[in-house]
Design a protein around this motif. Sequence first.
Motif, mmCIF file in Angstrom:
data_model
loop_
_atom_site.group_PDB
_atom_site.id
_atom_site.type_symbol
_atom_site.label_atom_id
_atom_site.label_comp_id
_atom_site.label_asym_id
_atom_site.label_seq_id
_atom_site.Cartn_x
_atom_site.Cartn_y
_atom_site.Cartn_z
ATOM 1 N N ARG A 163 54.312 -27.952 59.302
ATOM 2 C CA ARG A 163 54.719 -28.118 57.901
ATOM 3 C C ARG A 163 56.172 -28.557 57.792
ATOM 4 N NH1 ARG A 163 54.650 -23.300 53.314
ATOM 5 N NH2 ARG A 163 55.457 -24.563 51.589
ATOM 6 N N LYS A 171 45.599 -25.891 54.934
ATOM 7 C CA LYS A 171 46.115 -25.830 53.566
ATOM 8 C C LYS A 171 46.335 -24.387 53.122
ATOM 9 C CE LYS A 171 44.409 -30.351 52.437
ATOM 10 N NZ LYS A 171 44.283 -30.675 53.884
ATOM 11 N N TRP A 216 50.552 -29.305 53.823
ATOM 12 C CA TRP A 216 50.074 -30.358 52.935
ATOM 13 C C TRP A 216 50.419 -31.728 53.503
ATOM 14 C CZ3 TRP A 216 46.536 -29.817 49.340
ATOM 15 C CH2 TRP A 216 46.264 -28.519 48.895
ATOM 16 N N LYS A 217 49.977 -31.944 54.740
ATOM 17 C CA LYS A 217 50.009 -33.248 55.378
ATOM 18 C C LYS A 217 48.565 -33.596 55.720
ATOM 19 C CE LYS A 217 54.618 -32.482 57.351
ATOM 20 N NZ LYS A 217 55.440 -32.455 58.584
ATOM 21 N N ASP A 232 40.982 -33.463 55.536
ATOM 22 C CA ASP A 232 40.965 -34.512 54.517
ATOM 23 C C ASP A 232 40.000 -35.636 54.858
ATOM 24 O OD1 ASP A 232 43.166 -33.390 52.835
ATOM 25 O OD2 ASP A 232 44.233 -33.623 54.727
ATOM 26 N N GLN A 268 51.887 -37.606 50.731
ATOM 27 C CA GLN A 268 51.760 -36.183 50.432
ATOM 28 C C GLN A 268 51.488 -35.932 48.955
ATOM 29 O OE1 GLN A 268 55.315 -34.405 52.150
ATOM 30 N NE2 GLN A 268 54.889 -35.425 54.094
ATOM 31 N N ALA A 269 52.098 -36.713 48.078
ATOM 32 C CA ALA A 269 51.823 -36.569 46.651
ATOM 33 C C ALA A 269 50.384 -36.981 46.331
ATOM 34 C CB ALA A 269 52.802 -37.417 45.836
ATOM 35 N N ARG A 320 48.102 -34.125 47.427
ATOM 36 C CA ARG A 320 48.154 -33.020 46.460
ATOM 37 C C ARG A 320 47.352 -33.353 45.214
ATOM 38 N NH1 ARG A 320 50.970 -27.831 46.720
ATOM 39 N NH2 ARG A 320 52.266 -27.914 48.581
ATOM 40 N N TRP A 367 43.525 -33.070 45.827
ATOM 41 C CA TRP A 367 43.068 -31.689 45.969
ATOM 42 C C TRP A 367 43.188 -30.929 44.648
ATOM 43 C CZ3 TRP A 367 40.609 -28.973 49.799
ATOM 44 C CH2 TRP A 367 40.375 -29.672 50.982
ATOM 45 N N ILE A 368 44.253 -31.186 43.908
ATOM 46 C CA ILE A 368 44.371 -30.564 42.583
ATOM 47 C C ILE A 368 43.213 -30.999 41.702
ATOM 48 C CG2 ILE A 368 45.713 -30.651 40.433
ATOM 49 C CD1 ILE A 368 48.238 -30.529 42.154
ATOM 50 N N LEU A 425 53.537 -35.278 39.564
ATOM 51 C CA LEU A 425 53.253 -35.679 40.938
ATOM 52 C C LEU A 425 53.746 -37.098 41.215
ATOM 53 C CD1 LEU A 425 49.666 -34.193 41.310
ATOM 54 C CD2 LEU A 425 51.718 -33.442 42.512
#
Length: 292
Positions: free
Chosen positions: A54, A123, A128-129, A151, A240-241, A244, A247-248, A264
Amino acid sequence: MHNTPLTSKDAAPATLQLSVDAGVAWVELHRPEVLNSFDDTMLRELADLWARLRVDDEVRVVVVTGAGEKAFCTGYDRSGLDTEDTEDAEDTEDTGDADESTAVLKASSPFLRADVGDFLGPKSCGLWKPVVAAVNGIACGGAFYLLGESDIIIAADHATFFDPHTTFGMPAVFEPLHLLRRMPLGEVLRLALLGSAERMSARRAHEIGLVSEVVPGDRLRAAAGAVAATIAALPPLAVQATLRAIWIGSEMAPGQALGVAHALVAAGTDPAALAAGQQAFRTGNRPRWRLR
């Protein structure tokens, strides 16, 4: 805060093999003698590794696979459990085991127990990579903690998937909950309820969307490496954004997810990387693509 790279003097893990090349960390579950099943040591070492990855800016993408050609991961290693403590042994497979596991499993309340996913899942450990899973054989039981938080999943053509919990009188709970993000409801029900009586082939896993690509076993590492290398070459903040956001979106209602989208975009935009991308677009210096 200084980010500690993986080339530090930290002791090498006993149950994992690790290498880093061009921004890609290759993590191999390395217990081939027990089909890469995990024990308390592997749980601790994976949680520690996810924490290290991380904060290592040299690592942009992770590939996780299993040692050998027989298995990716076969869940919890029950061979190391105390046979005189049957009740706790069964709890271990379902509710999980981890650091200080005996104390956790013998807690007075089930709400005080830890779950193996708190240690296995990248996660769940704050990594979060992008994680690419290269499934090189059997993936069953607790393997779905790792696959559920990966992922992109690429499978060798001989890979198989199943969940043995019900066969051995245990409820399958955490694993199918993870799989519901990746598979149709009917397929999750079939996988969980039939236990060890049926295995899903790599071909079927591809048909239903659990895996995105199936390749011959001798091409698995190259296929996973090509995907990982492509992602690793991209601006990390944007990657990374994007990760995120997706997943969000899988966890929130659509309106809720859209409500954080502007934040984001702002957090994930690096002006220098954006300028370089615009320049590449103007000059026609675009990457070659392949058809999948």
